[in-house]
Motif scaffolding. Structure first.
Motif, short mmCIF file in Angstrom:
data_model
loop_
_atom_site.label_atom_id
_atom_site.label_comp_id
_atom_site.label_asym_id
_atom_site.label_seq_id
_atom_site.Cartn_x
_atom_site.Cartn_y
_atom_site.Cartn_z
N LYS A 10 0.85 -1.20 0.00
CA LYS A 10 0.00 0.00 0.00
C LYS A 10 0.88 1.25 0.00
O LYS A 10 0.60 2.23 -0.69
CB LYS A 10 -0.91 0.01 1.25
N GLU A 11 1.94 1.20 0.81
CA GLU A 11 2.85 2.36 0.88
C GLU A 11 3.57 2.58 -0.46
O GLU A 11 3.77 3.72 -0.88
CB GLU A 11 3.86 2.15 2.02
N ILE A 12 3.94 1.47 -1.09
CA ILE A 12 4.59 1.57 -2.42
C ILE A 12 3.61 2.19 -3.43
O ILE A 12 3.99 3.03 -4.25
CB ILE A 12 5.06 0.17 -2.89
N GLU A 13 2.34 1.78 -3.34
CA GLU A 13 1.32 2.32 -4.27
C GLU A 13 1.14 3.82 -4.10
O GLU A 13 0.83 4.53 -5.06
CB GLU A 13 -0.02 1.61 -4.03
N GLU A 14 1.33 4.31 -2.87
CA GLU A 14 1.22 5.76 -2.65
C GLU A 14 2.36 6.52 -3.30
O GLU A 14 2.18 7.62 -3.83
CB GLU A 14 1.19 6.05 -1.14
N ILE A 15 3.54 5.91 -3.29
CA ILE A 15 4.70 6.59 -3.90
C ILE A 15 4.70 6.41 -5.42
O ILE A 15 5.03 7.33 -6.16
CB ILE A 15 6.02 6.04 -3.29
N PHE A 16 4.32 5.22 -5.86
CA PHE A 16 4.29 4.92 -7.31
C PHE A 16 2.85 4.51 -7.69
O PHE A 16 2.58 3.31 -7.85
CB PHE A 16 5.26 3.79 -7.66
N PRO A 17 1.93 5.49 -7.84
CA PRO A 17 0.52 5.12 -8.08
C PRO A 17 0.30 4.27 -9.33
O PRO A 17 -0.63 3.46 -9.35
CB PRO A 17 -0.17 6.49 -8.22
N SER A 52 8.99 12.07 -2.78
CA SER A 52 7.90 11.43 -2.05
C SER A 52 8.43 10.45 -1.00
O SER A 52 7.91 10.37 0.11
CB SER A 52 6.99 10.72 -3.05
N ILE A 53 9.48 9.72 -1.37
CA ILE A 53 10.10 8.78 -0.40
C ILE A 53 10.64 9.56 0.78
O ILE A 53 10.42 9.19 1.94
CB ILE A 53 11.24 7.97 -1.09
N ILE A 54 11.33 10.66 0.49
CA ILE A 54 11.92 11.47 1.56
C ILE A 54 10.82 12.03 2.47
O ILE A 54 10.94 12.00 3.70
CB ILE A 54 12.78 12.63 0.96
N ASN A 55 9.73 12.50 1.87
CA ASN A 55 8.66 13.11 2.66
C ASN A 55 7.81 12.10 3.43
O ASN A 55 7.30 12.40 4.51
CB ASN A 55 7.72 13.93 1.75
N ASN A 56 7.66 10.90 2.86
CA ASN A 56 6.74 9.93 3.47
C ASN A 56 7.40 8.83 4.30
O ASN A 56 6.71 8.07 4.97
CB ASN A 56 5.88 9.27 2.38
N THR A 57 8.68 8.71 4.20
CA THR A 57 9.35 7.67 5.00
C THR A 57 10.46 8.34 5.79
O THR A 57 10.85 9.47 5.52
CB THR A 57 9.98 6.58 4.10
N LYS A 58 10.98 7.60 6.78
CA LYS A 58 12.07 8.17 7.57
C LYS A 58 13.41 7.58 7.13
O LYS A 58 14.35 7.50 7.91
CB LYS A 58 11.81 7.87 9.04
N ILE A 59 13.44 7.20 5.89
CA ILE A 59 14.61 6.51 5.37
C ILE A 59 15.78 7.48 5.13
O ILE A 59 15.57 8.66 4.85
CB ILE A 59 14.21 5.80 4.05
N SER A 60 16.98 6.98 5.29
CA SER A 60 18.17 7.77 4.93
C SER A 60 18.61 7.34 3.53
O SER A 60 18.44 6.18 3.17
CB SER A 60 19.30 7.51 5.92
N ILE A 61 19.16 8.29 2.80
CA ILE A 61 19.54 7.98 1.41
C ILE A 61 20.96 8.46 1.13
O ILE A 61 21.33 9.56 1.51
CB ILE A 61 18.56 8.65 0.41
N ILE A 62 21.73 7.58 0.51
CA ILE A 62 22.99 8.03 -0.10
C ILE A 62 22.79 7.94 -1.60
O ILE A 62 22.43 6.89 -2.12
CB ILE A 62 24.20 7.17 0.34
N LEU A 63 23.03 9.06 -2.24
CA LEU A 63 22.67 9.18 -3.66
C LEU A 63 23.91 9.56 -4.46
O LEU A 63 24.64 10.48 -4.08
CB LEU A 63 21.62 10.30 -3.74
#
Lengths: 231, 289
Positions: free
Chosen positions: A116-123, A180-191
């Motif tokens: 469900k969470e994936i569907e919100e980020i990638f409708p 959207s990932i940054i705003n909706n999850t508390k994940i850290s990212i190295i890009l």
């Protein structure tokens, strides 16, 4: 204690060191970008963190646990997920099968919640679960590879050149998805990324990896064109 | 017998034999597509399963207990993987080295069976003795039993590969090793279980065929060759292709044996393999690798 910390690390292949004496850390909910010219070790660094490349010396600590001698699947299971610059999906499997493999260690109930969470980020994804991955467009494949990594609810996402080779519109979609990932999850990212506008818009910290040396660039002090860093 | 009766007899025999080939070839195909393991010991494993079955049956006189040959072969497969194949996986020329190892392993198994049981022929008793008559046509009940058992196992195998989490993981590893690692799949465990399953499929084929034909320690050689023909014909890693190819090859084998003589049946199968390699080297259902 940092979420992920590299201490004096040298990474490369079995017989060759590509980058030397790198130290870096990332804390929770941080977005770090690594830029630099091609061939100076950005992908090598990310692959080293997930143990796809050889660690010649130094330590990589994830929540204080040394992962530098762990197997790649163990690092992934701990919650450090790498999205490669090419691939990142199983071409002959459907979108749903790709996501099921990405969430392999989740219980069925948790998988449904994550879906469900994936569907919100990638409708777009929810209408095309049965579509085989190699029939997707370049941008969709990239989004699938991010979704596949994201579904297991990792703590850190390592995104290797997410916009590489994509058309401007697809790039915008990828940027929107990462935002959207940054705003909706508390994940850290190295890009790692060559599109420096995207880097400036997304990252909290920017590092330059050049000639095997890693140096932080203060975003506030950046003026003008970042392109000079890619030469 | 009339032409219709002839054809019916050929079809029924082909179906039973084709189902046994399918079990054998699917095991071979799984190992090939998942581990890049070209298993030349597959025929010996087939016969090993039949011999273990006979040994337990003779020792205990209990048919159900004799089927414990199957888990024994599964554990044997895992042990062989852990002792030999796992160490070879990341080495240079591992495909060639592993293929040579399986060649030696197959020869060793044959030799050990020869030492222990001698070269004389063995036969597994029929599970159900008797015939079913359709008009003038008499069909051995054993053929019907074997057809149903094999078909049931093939359906179970299909469900396992395409509808279980572990089957999905096996397919993922077969498609891309690095991607599987990135998803947190424990490749070594999946490889070990796949070898176990591959060996089990061969041993079941051995037990079923051993209840139709007599066998000795080298009786797995021709089924091994036929399995290779099937896998190449159907396409490495293709479940549907292997299944279709198994029944086509069985039909050709039985048909040519019936109409032009038993000594021609293998020749026809080899000819088929050469034609496929020349025309479509990746098989009828396979993708270019």
């Amino acid at each position: 204690m940092h979420l992920l910390e590299l201490i004096d690390v040298a990474i490369g292949y079995e017989a060759v060191k590509i980058i030397n004496n790198i130290s870096l850390y990332i804390d929770e909910e941080e977005i770090i970008a690594i830029i630099g010219p091609n061939g100076h070790g950005k992908s090598t660094l990310l692959k080293g963190i997930v143990r796809l490349n050889t660690i010649h010396h130094g330590k990589i600590l994830f929540r204080g646990i040394d992962i530098s001698a762990k197997e790649p699947h163990e690092v992934a299971k701990l919650g450090v997920k790498y999205v490669p610059e090419t691939g990142g999906y199983f071409p002959y499997m459907s979108i749903m099968e790709n996501l099921k493999i990405g969430g392999y260690h989740l219980q069925s109930y948790d998988f449904k919640i994550r879906l469900k969470e994936i569907e919100e980020i990638f409708p777009w994804i929810k209408h095309r679960y049965m579509q085989v991955a190699n029939t997707l467009s370049g941008g969709e494949r990239k989004m699938l590879s991010i979704a596949r990594a994201l579904i297991s609810k990792p703590e850190i996402l390592l995104l290797d050149e997410p916009s590489l080779g994509l058309a401007p519109r697809a790039k915008q979609e990828i940027k929107k998805a990462i935002t959207s990932i940054i705003n909706n999850t508390k994940i850290s990212i190295i890009l790692t990324e060559s599109d420096l506008t995207m880097v400036k818009d997304l990252a909290n910290k920017i590092f330059l990896l050049k000639n095997g040396k890693l140096k932080e660039i203060e975003i506030d002090k950046i003026s003008g064109n970042l392109e000079e860093y890619l030469i | 017998m009339s032409i219709i009766e002839d054809m019916s007899a050929i079809m029924i025999s082909s179906f039973a034999i084709g189902s046994i080939y399918a079990l054998m070839a699917l095991g071979l195909s799984m190992l090939w597509s998942t581990l890049d393991l070209i298993n030349f010991a597959h025929g010996s494993i087939m016969i090993l399963g039949a011999y273990i079955f006979v040994y337990i049956l003779m020792s205990t006189n209990n048919l159900l207990l004799a089927f414990s040959a199957i888990p024994i072969v599964f554990l044997f497969g895992i042990a062989i993987y852990k002792m030999i194949f796992e160490k070879m996986l990341k080495t240079e020329d591992s495909i060639l080295k592993n293929a040579l190892i399986t060649l030696v392993l197959g020869a060793m198994i044959e030799q050990l069976l020869n030492i222990y049981f001698g070269g004389t022929y063995e036969k597994i008793p029929e599970f159900i003795v008797g015939y079913v008559s359709i008009g003038n046509l008499k069909i051995a009940t054993q053929y019907i039993v074997i057809s149903f058992i094999s078909l049931g196992l093939l359906i179970l195998l299909y469900l396992f590969i395409f509808y279980t989490k572990y089957g999905l993981a096996i397919r993922a590893v077969g498609q891309n090793l690095q991607e599987s690692l990135l998803c947190g799949l424990n490749i070594k465990n999946i490889y070990a279980v796949t070898v176990g399953i591959g060996f089990v499929l061969a041993s079941i084929a051995g037990i079923l065929s051993g209840s139709i034909y007599i066998f000795n320690p080298v009786s797995g050689r021709i089924p091994l060759l036929i399995s290779y023909i099937i896998v190449i014909f159907g396409g490495v890693g293709s479940f549907t292709g292997t299944l279709v190819a198994s029944y086509i090859i069985a039909l050709l084998y039985v048909g040519s044996s019936y109409y032009i003589g038993g000594s021609w049946s293998l020749f026809v199968a080899y000819l088929m393999m050469l034609l496929i390699l020349a025309i479509r080297p990746y098989g009828i259902f396979g993708a270019k690798r």
